[in-house]
Write a protein that holds these residues in place. Structure first.
Motif, short mmCIF file in Angstrom:
data_model
loop_
_atom_site.label_atom_id
_atom_site.label_comp_id
_atom_site.label_asym_id
_atom_site.label_seq_id
_atom_site.Cartn_x
_atom_site.Cartn_y
_atom_site.Cartn_z
N PHE A 1 -1.41 -10.82 -5.58
CA PHE A 1 -1.87 -9.23 -5.80
C PHE A 1 -2.00 -8.60 -7.24
O PHE A 1 -2.75 -7.97 -7.53
N ALA A 2 -1.00 -9.06 -7.73
CA ALA A 2 -0.93 -8.54 -9.20
C ALA A 2 -2.02 -9.20 -10.19
O ALA A 2 -2.83 -8.42 -10.98
N GLU A 3 -2.40 -10.35 -10.07
CA GLU A 3 -3.35 -11.12 -10.62
C GLU A 3 -4.72 -10.23 -10.10
O GLU A 3 -5.58 -10.32 -11.00
N LEU A 4 -4.82 -9.92 -8.88
CA LEU A 4 -6.12 -9.40 -8.49
C LEU A 4 -5.96 -7.67 -8.98
O LEU A 4 -7.21 -7.25 -9.02
N GLY A 5 -5.08 -7.44 -9.33
CA GLY A 5 -4.85 -6.07 -9.88
C GLY A 5 -4.53 -5.10 -8.92
O GLY A 5 -4.24 -3.76 -9.04
N ILE A 6 -4.36 -5.36 -7.64
CA ILE A 6 -4.10 -4.67 -6.62
C ILE A 6 -2.68 -3.94 -6.77
O ILE A 6 -2.09 -2.75 -6.29
N VAL A 7 -1.67 -4.92 -7.32
CA VAL A 7 -0.30 -4.34 -7.43
C VAL A 7 0.07 -4.45 -9.05
O VAL A 7 -0.64 -5.19 -9.93
N THR A 8 0.88 -3.58 -9.41
CA THR A 8 1.25 -3.46 -10.94
C THR A 8 2.56 -4.20 -10.77
O THR A 8 3.37 -3.92 -10.07
N ARG B 1 2.47 -0.35 -6.13
CA ARG B 1 0.82 -0.35 -5.68
C ARG B 1 0.01 0.26 -7.07
O ARG B 1 0.52 0.98 -7.61
N ASN B 2 -1.12 -0.49 -7.31
CA ASN B 2 -1.83 -0.07 -8.41
C ASN B 2 -2.78 0.94 -8.24
O ASN B 2 -3.84 0.58 -7.79
N ASP B 3 -2.40 2.37 -8.33
CA ASP B 3 -3.55 3.30 -8.05
C ASP B 3 -4.81 3.17 -8.45
O ASP B 3 -5.84 3.71 -7.95
N SER B 4 -4.75 2.73 -9.89
CA SER B 4 -6.08 2.76 -10.38
C SER B 4 -6.95 1.79 -10.03
O SER B 4 -8.19 1.71 -10.16
N TYR B 5 -6.33 0.77 -9.40
CA TYR B 5 -7.36 -0.51 -8.88
C TYR B 5 -8.06 0.18 -7.61
O TYR B 5 -9.35 0.20 -7.52
N LEU C 1 1.03 -1.17 -0.11
CA LEU C 1 -0.12 -0.12 -0.03
C LEU C 1 0.84 1.38 -0.09
O LEU C 1 0.54 2.09 -0.47
N GLN C 2 2.05 1.13 0.59
CA GLN C 2 3.07 2.32 0.81
C GLN C 2 3.92 2.18 -0.22
O GLN C 2 5.00 2.94 -0.19
N THR C 3 4.15 1.19 -1.43
CA THR C 3 5.09 0.98 -2.06
C THR C 3 4.75 1.84 -3.56
O THR C 3 3.93 1.23 -4.24
N ARG C 4 5.35 3.24 -3.49
CA ARG C 4 4.79 3.95 -4.38
C ARG C 4 5.86 4.02 -5.65
O ARG C 4 5.65 4.84 -6.69
N GLU C 5 6.91 3.14 -5.64
CA GLU C 5 7.86 3.17 -6.73
C GLU C 5 7.91 1.68 -7.03
O GLU C 5 7.78 0.86 -6.09
N PRO C 6 8.35 1.34 -8.26
CA PRO C 6 8.59 -0.10 -8.52
C PRO C 6 9.77 -0.63 -7.42
O PRO C 6 10.83 -0.20 -7.43
N THR C 7 9.38 -1.85 -7.02
CA THR C 7 10.33 -2.30 -5.85
C THR C 7 10.53 -3.79 -6.20
O THR C 7 9.19 -4.52 -6.29
N ALA C 8 11.59 -4.48 -5.97
CA ALA C 8 11.77 -6.06 -6.02
C ALA C 8 11.11 -6.57 -4.72
O ALA C 8 10.97 -6.11 -3.70
N ALA C 9 10.80 -7.91 -5.10
CA ALA C 9 10.29 -8.65 -4.01
C ALA C 9 11.13 -8.81 -2.97
O ALA C 9 10.66 -8.83 -1.75
N SER C 10 12.30 -8.86 -3.24
CA SER C 10 13.36 -9.31 -1.99
C SER C 10 13.41 -7.97 -1.21
O SER C 10 13.47 -8.21 0.13
#
Lengths: 143, 176
Positions: free
Chosen positions: B60-67, B78-82, B31-40
């Motif tokens: 979460f990417a499948e659900l659209g919550i995450v880009t 975080r996918n703001d448009s979701y 929710l607070q990840t506002r820049e592309p960030t690695a899973a690690s």
């Protein structure tokens, strides 16, 4: 409309999903009586703390949380009391010129406030704030 | 809770976040990840296995919550448009066209007031420090607060307006 730039420098709107998560977590805790995201006037998360934690001379204690999409925030704690209110405020401002973390001390949470340094993570900030309120509650009982 | 002895004081506060499992912690972190960030990196924040982080981030990417951004490594944000879509649907489901319209009008009045007060068409055009200097009874805190309120009102108006259009569109289809 311009999308948020993510550089934390421009004014940003309230981050509603963050408020929703905070609401969901806080409302399950024993010290919280009710929670609501209010839309009239200021958009914020209003948290009413449980009366059972407070001596009788404190009528109500509440926390108003505003968290913005650039991770600026303003958290306002207020005790409504029979004599006078007691309040304090934690905030982080962000704009192109500077970044400032502040604690605004009681009795009236007035500006400019004391410089401070808060964590980035919203959960850590709330944990810190709740810890300070817990200390405050203890002080009230010790008085 | 009963208090038998005034020297006891109340029981300790409960922690709001400590009972979160890995999935809830990853959700709260993203929710607070506002820049592309690695899973690690998400795994490090959460204190879980990178494999676990990748699993839930993929979900979460499948659900659209995450880009999810492809790459080596893939990154997530975080996918703001979701969240925007979810909010608009919620508004359209809970309010009538008239209610939505009224709220758009109220927000427009609020926005107009900020525009004329600060002589600017958006809050990011305003130089907060200068505005505080020029206004005798406004502190820099007041200006920051105003600019945040203004940005919030603009966001809210857009969402209410989209919900109104969505609601009006579906009503038309039904009545046809």
């Amino acid at each position: 409309m311009t999308p948020p730039t993510g550089d934390g420098a421009t004014p940003a709107p309230i981050d509603r999903p963050v408020l929703e998560l905070l609401r969901d977590r806080l409302e399950t805790t024993r010290q919280v009586e009710t929670t609501a995201i209010t839309g009239d006037g200021h958009l914020e998360l209003d948290v009413r703390l449980s009366d059972e934690y407070y001596p009788r001379r404190v009528q109500t204690a509440s926390l108003a949380v505003r968290w913005y999409e650039n991770d600026a925030f303003k958290i306002h704690y207020r005790e409504a009391r029979t004599s006078d209110d007691w309040e304090c405020r934690w905030d982080r401002h962000r704009n192109p010129h500077n970044e400032r973390d502040h604690y605004h001390p009681p009795p009236d949470a007035s500006t400019p406030g004391e410089d401070a340094s808060w964590p980035t993570d919203y959960r850590e900030v709330l944990t810190l704030v709740l810890g300070e309120i817990e200390d405050r509650v203890q002080t009230l009982w010790d008085e | 809770m009963t208090r038998s002895d005034s020297s006891d004081g109340p029981p300790p506060f409960e922690s709001a976040f400590s009972s979160d499992d890995a999935e809830q912690q990853i959700y709260a972190t993203i929710l607070q990840t506002r820049e592309p960030t690695a899973a690690s990196s998400v795994a490090e924040t959460v204190g879980c296995d990178p494999k676990t982080a990748r699993k839930y981030l993929g979900w979460f990417a499948e659900l659209g919550i995450v880009t999810r951004h492809e790459g080596h490594p893939a990154t997530y944000e975080r996918n703001d448009s979701y969240f925007e879509w979810r909010r608009i649907n919620d508004l359209a489901a809970k309010h009538s066209v008239e209610e939505l319209q009224r709220r758009v009008r109220e927000l427009s009045e609020e926005i107009d007031a900020y525009e004329s007060e600060y002589e600017a068409s958006t809050p990011d055009e305003v130089d907060a420090l200068r505005a505080a200097d020029e206004t005798a009874d406004a502190s820099i805190d007041d200006v920051y607060a105003d600019l945040g309120e203004w940005a919030t009102a603009r966001r809210e108006r857009r969402q209410y307006e989209r919900a109104r259009q969505q609601r009006a569109g579906s009503t038309e289809q039904v009545s046809r």
